[in-house]
Every structure is written in C-alpha cells, then in structure tokens.
Design a protein around this motif. Structure first.
Motif, short mmCIF file in Angstrom:
data_model
loop_
_atom_site.label_atom_id
_atom_site.label_comp_id
_atom_site.label_asym_id
_atom_site.label_seq_id
_atom_site.Cartn_x
_atom_site.Cartn_y
_atom_site.Cartn_z
N THR A 25 79.62 81.75 -74.84
CA THR A 25 80.78 82.53 -75.28
C THR A 25 80.42 84.00 -75.42
O THR A 25 81.17 84.88 -74.98
CB THR A 25 81.30 81.99 -76.62
OG1 THR A 25 81.70 80.61 -76.47
CG2 THR A 25 82.48 82.80 -77.11
N MET A 59 80.09 85.56 -71.96
CA MET A 59 81.40 85.86 -71.38
C MET A 59 82.04 87.08 -72.04
O MET A 59 82.58 87.96 -71.35
CB MET A 59 82.31 84.64 -71.53
CG MET A 59 83.75 84.86 -71.07
SD MET A 59 84.81 83.44 -71.42
CE MET A 59 84.73 83.39 -73.21
N ALA A 72 90.39 74.43 -69.34
CA ALA A 72 89.32 74.56 -70.33
C ALA A 72 88.46 73.30 -70.38
O ALA A 72 88.97 72.18 -70.47
CB ALA A 72 89.93 74.83 -71.71
N ALA A 81 93.32 83.59 -73.18
CA ALA A 81 93.46 83.24 -71.76
C ALA A 81 94.89 82.84 -71.45
O ALA A 81 95.65 82.41 -72.32
CB ALA A 81 92.52 82.09 -71.42
N ARG A 113 89.96 81.62 -60.17
CA ARG A 113 90.32 82.69 -61.10
C ARG A 113 91.50 83.46 -60.55
O ARG A 113 91.86 83.35 -59.38
CB ARG A 113 89.12 83.59 -61.37
CG ARG A 113 88.99 84.89 -60.59
CD ARG A 113 88.84 84.75 -59.12
NE ARG A 113 88.49 86.02 -58.46
CZ ARG A 113 89.25 86.62 -57.55
NH1 ARG A 113 90.40 86.11 -57.19
NH2 ARG A 113 88.85 87.74 -56.99
N CYS A 130 90.90 87.92 -64.57
CA CYS A 130 90.44 86.74 -65.30
C CYS A 130 88.99 86.96 -65.71
O CYS A 130 88.16 87.33 -64.88
CB CYS A 130 90.55 85.51 -64.41
SG CYS A 130 89.87 83.99 -65.13
N CYS A 168 87.34 84.46 -67.59
CA CYS A 168 86.76 83.16 -67.92
C CYS A 168 85.42 83.02 -67.20
O CYS A 168 85.18 83.64 -66.16
CB CYS A 168 87.70 82.03 -67.51
SG CYS A 168 89.23 81.98 -68.46
N SER A 169 84.57 82.20 -67.76
CA SER A 169 83.22 82.08 -67.23
C SER A 169 82.84 80.61 -67.11
O SER A 169 83.70 79.73 -67.09
CB SER A 169 82.24 82.84 -68.14
OG SER A 169 80.95 82.86 -67.60
N VAL A 212 86.62 79.27 -71.31
CA VAL A 212 87.88 80.02 -71.31
C VAL A 212 87.82 81.15 -72.31
O VAL A 212 87.43 80.95 -73.47
CB VAL A 212 89.06 79.07 -71.63
CG1 VAL A 212 90.36 79.85 -71.75
CG2 VAL A 212 89.19 78.01 -70.55
N GLU A 213 88.21 82.34 -71.88
CA GLU A 213 88.19 83.51 -72.76
C GLU A 213 89.30 83.42 -73.80
O GLU A 213 90.32 82.76 -73.60
CB GLU A 213 88.36 84.79 -71.94
CG GLU A 213 89.70 84.92 -71.26
CD GLU A 213 89.92 86.30 -70.65
OE1 GLU A 213 89.46 87.28 -71.24
OE2 GLU A 213 90.56 86.37 -69.59
N CYS A 234 94.56 79.15 -67.15
CA CYS A 234 93.16 78.96 -67.51
C CYS A 234 93.01 77.94 -68.65
O CYS A 234 92.06 77.16 -68.66
CB CYS A 234 92.53 80.29 -67.90
SG CYS A 234 92.34 81.44 -66.52
N ARG A 283 83.98 74.99 -67.33
CA ARG A 283 84.72 76.25 -67.45
C ARG A 283 84.77 76.70 -68.90
O ARG A 283 85.14 75.93 -69.79
CB ARG A 283 86.14 76.09 -66.91
CG ARG A 283 86.90 77.42 -66.80
CD ARG A 283 88.31 77.19 -66.28
NE ARG A 283 89.01 78.45 -66.05
CZ ARG A 283 89.05 79.09 -64.88
NH1 ARG A 283 88.45 78.55 -63.82
NH2 ARG A 283 89.70 80.23 -64.76
#
Length: 321
Positions: free
Chosen positions: A8, A11, A175, A167, A187, A191, A193-194, A163-164, A171, A161
């Motif tokens: 986290t 990201m 998750a 999001a 993406r 985006c 997200c990582s 998720v930011e 997205c 995945r």
C-alpha cells in the motif's frame, strides 16, 4: 486479497510521485507563450521530457527495494537478473517515444484555438491532457517495473490487484483479484492501482470488493458507483454485475498493434541495442539502430512460452541485466 502495508505504501508513494511530476510539468506549461504556442512549447519540450523522464526513473527505481523488503532474497533467482530502471525511461506504456506523446497537449490546444475556442479555455484543455499523460506514464512505468521485477523472481507465482484509495468502480470490483505473474495489468488513464506478488510464503489475506464497499461512507459510495448503482447494490445486487469492470480498461501496451515494440534504446549506445547485431543507419538519424524492434515488457510476457523464455527476452531487450 488485502494488500500488505508495504505494498500500500509502495502504491501511494508512486501516486505522490506522479502528482509531483505533473506539478513540475504544469509549471512549464504555464510558461507557454499564448501568442506563439507551437514555438514556445518546442523550446520547453526538452525540459518537460527531462522532468517526466526523471519521474519515470524514480518510479522504476523503487521496485527492487520494495520487492527485497517484502520478499527478501529468492534463492532460485540468478544474481544477474536485476531490473534496469533506466530501460523503461523515455517511452510510454504503449511503446511510443515520450517526446512525441508530450507534443499532444500542444496540438490539442492549437486545434481548439483554430476552431475558435478562447485561448484560455484551449490552454486549460491542453493542460488537462498533459496531466493525464504524465500521471498515466509514471504509473505505467512503475507497474511495468514491478512486473519485470516479479517475473525475474521464480518464487513469485502470481500477483493480486492492490486498489488505491478513492478508486473508481471499475477498479473496486477487481480488488484482490489474482492473476498470473505475466498477465497484463488492466488500467484506465490516471489509474494508480498497483499489484502485490504472491509466493508460497507470502500470500495476502483474502478480501473482496464487498469488503471495500462496506468500508465506504455513503458519500463515497455515491461518488464511486452512482446513486442508482448504490441502490441496486444495497438491495442485494452483485457489485461485479452492476459495474462493467472492463469498460474503459486496457493493459498498458494493448492498442491493437501486431507487435508491441519501441524504438527507444535500440541504437548501439542503448541498453537493448548493445545486445543486438544487425544495425542500419537511417536518414536523419545520428546513430545506427537495430533492425529488429525492441519488445515492450507486456508483449514479451504475452509471447513467452515459459518463464525462462520471458527472462531471456527481458535480458535481450535490456530490461534486466
């Protein structure tokens, strides 16, 4: 699956880097002469490319330290299989030269002015496009680096995945979903997200989109999904059925081309060029360039017949040493 604090933080740091890079480029956009947009942007372009390239290098350089802190040493990994962060600099996620893509906001503003749009509005639209390009490029570079770093570690079998915060709905429904280590990352523009690697010893705690939804406030739900969708979900509808997860999503290098490749780094002086034999001198070019294209990482993952094959192709194309 619930991401680890390290992933986290990884990201979120990338998102801050993308925002900082965008601010630096926005300041340069503000220096454009509105009476001579084309010429003044050309004068600034070298500075713009330098700023964005710096952001790309910084984004790619965080991969190896993050994986090392998260997973430690991989005994089955060759000591030479290390990501080369600079191999991902100067090119966008879909293999286009960065300088060419950064001309788009200027052309967009000029077209609007020619069409009669007030110059203030045209420049604002150009700035918005520039922001989208820069943030997406930094995020794509970081994810490409993470993908290369993970596939070079035999212990990593897949990724989940991450998720930011804040999001979009597309997205959120993805998750925690798990993908093969060489699978393309879906993406949308901007985006952030990582992904988080999965190994036999490191497996994030399972979660699902419903958990993400449950932790949202009513205002966040309405903003993310819309009033009608929130009513449907609260009435018992499946989130994934309410949201079309794939709409507007694409992997960084999938744009309908036969081969996802780039011309960056294929001169004799380039990282990938140093590993090629056939060169030619094209009119207008300073250096001789390789005749064979340099494949982008996701194209390599798509074409590789095995993990070992992917590593060899990544080495040949200059992404790992």
């Amino acid at each position: 699956m619930s991401p680890s604090p390290e992933s986290t933080a990884h990201m979120e740091a990338r998102a801050r880097l993308a925002a900082a890079t965008s601010r630096g480029v926005r300041a340069l956009w503000g220096r454009v002469d509105r009476d001579n947009i084309h010429a003044s942007w050309l004068e600034l372009l070298l500075h713009v490319v330098t700023v964005v390239s710096g952001g790309q290098l910084a984004a790619a350089s965080t991969t190896e330290p993050w994986l090392q802190s998260l997973l430690g040493d991989d005994p089955d990994r060759a000591s030479s299989d290390r990501l080369v962060p600079s191999s991902l600099v100067g090119v966008t996620g879909n293999g286009l030269p960065l300088a060419d893509v950064l001309m788009s906001p200027m052309w967009s503003a000029l077209r609007l002015v020619t069409a009669g749009v007030p110059v203030v509005q045209a420049m604002a639209r150009g700035q918005a496009l520039l922001d989208l390009i820069v943030r997406t490029t930094i995020a794509d570079t970081g994810r490409a680096a993470d993908s290369v770093g993970m596939i070079s570690r035999p212990a990593v079998t897949s990724y989940v995945r991450v998720v930011e915060a804040g999001a979009c709905s597309r997205c959120v429904v993805l998750a925690g979903r798990e993908y093969g280590v060489s699978s393309a990352f879906a993406r949308h523009p901007r985006c952030h997200c990582s992904m988080e690697p999965v190994t036999r010893e490191h497996r994030p705690t399972p979660t699902d989109p419903a958990d993400v939804y449950a932790k949202m406030s009513d205002a966040q739900r309405r903003k993310t999904f819309g009033e009608a969708a929130v009513k449907a979900i609260d009435a018992g509808a499946d989130i994934a059925q309410v949201v079309n997860a794939r709409r507007g999503m694409a992997s960084a290098t999938v744009y309908g081309r036969t081969v996802q490749a780039t011309t960056e780094g294929i001169t004799r002086r380039g990282l990938a060029g140093q590993r090629r034999k056939n060169f030619e001198k094209l009119a207008g070019n300073r250096y001789r360039t390789a005749k064979t294209p340099r494949l982008m990482p996701e194209e390599i993952f798509r074409r590789a017949e095995s993990r070992e094959h992917a590593v060899r192709l990544l080495q040949r194309n200059g992404y790992i040493t």
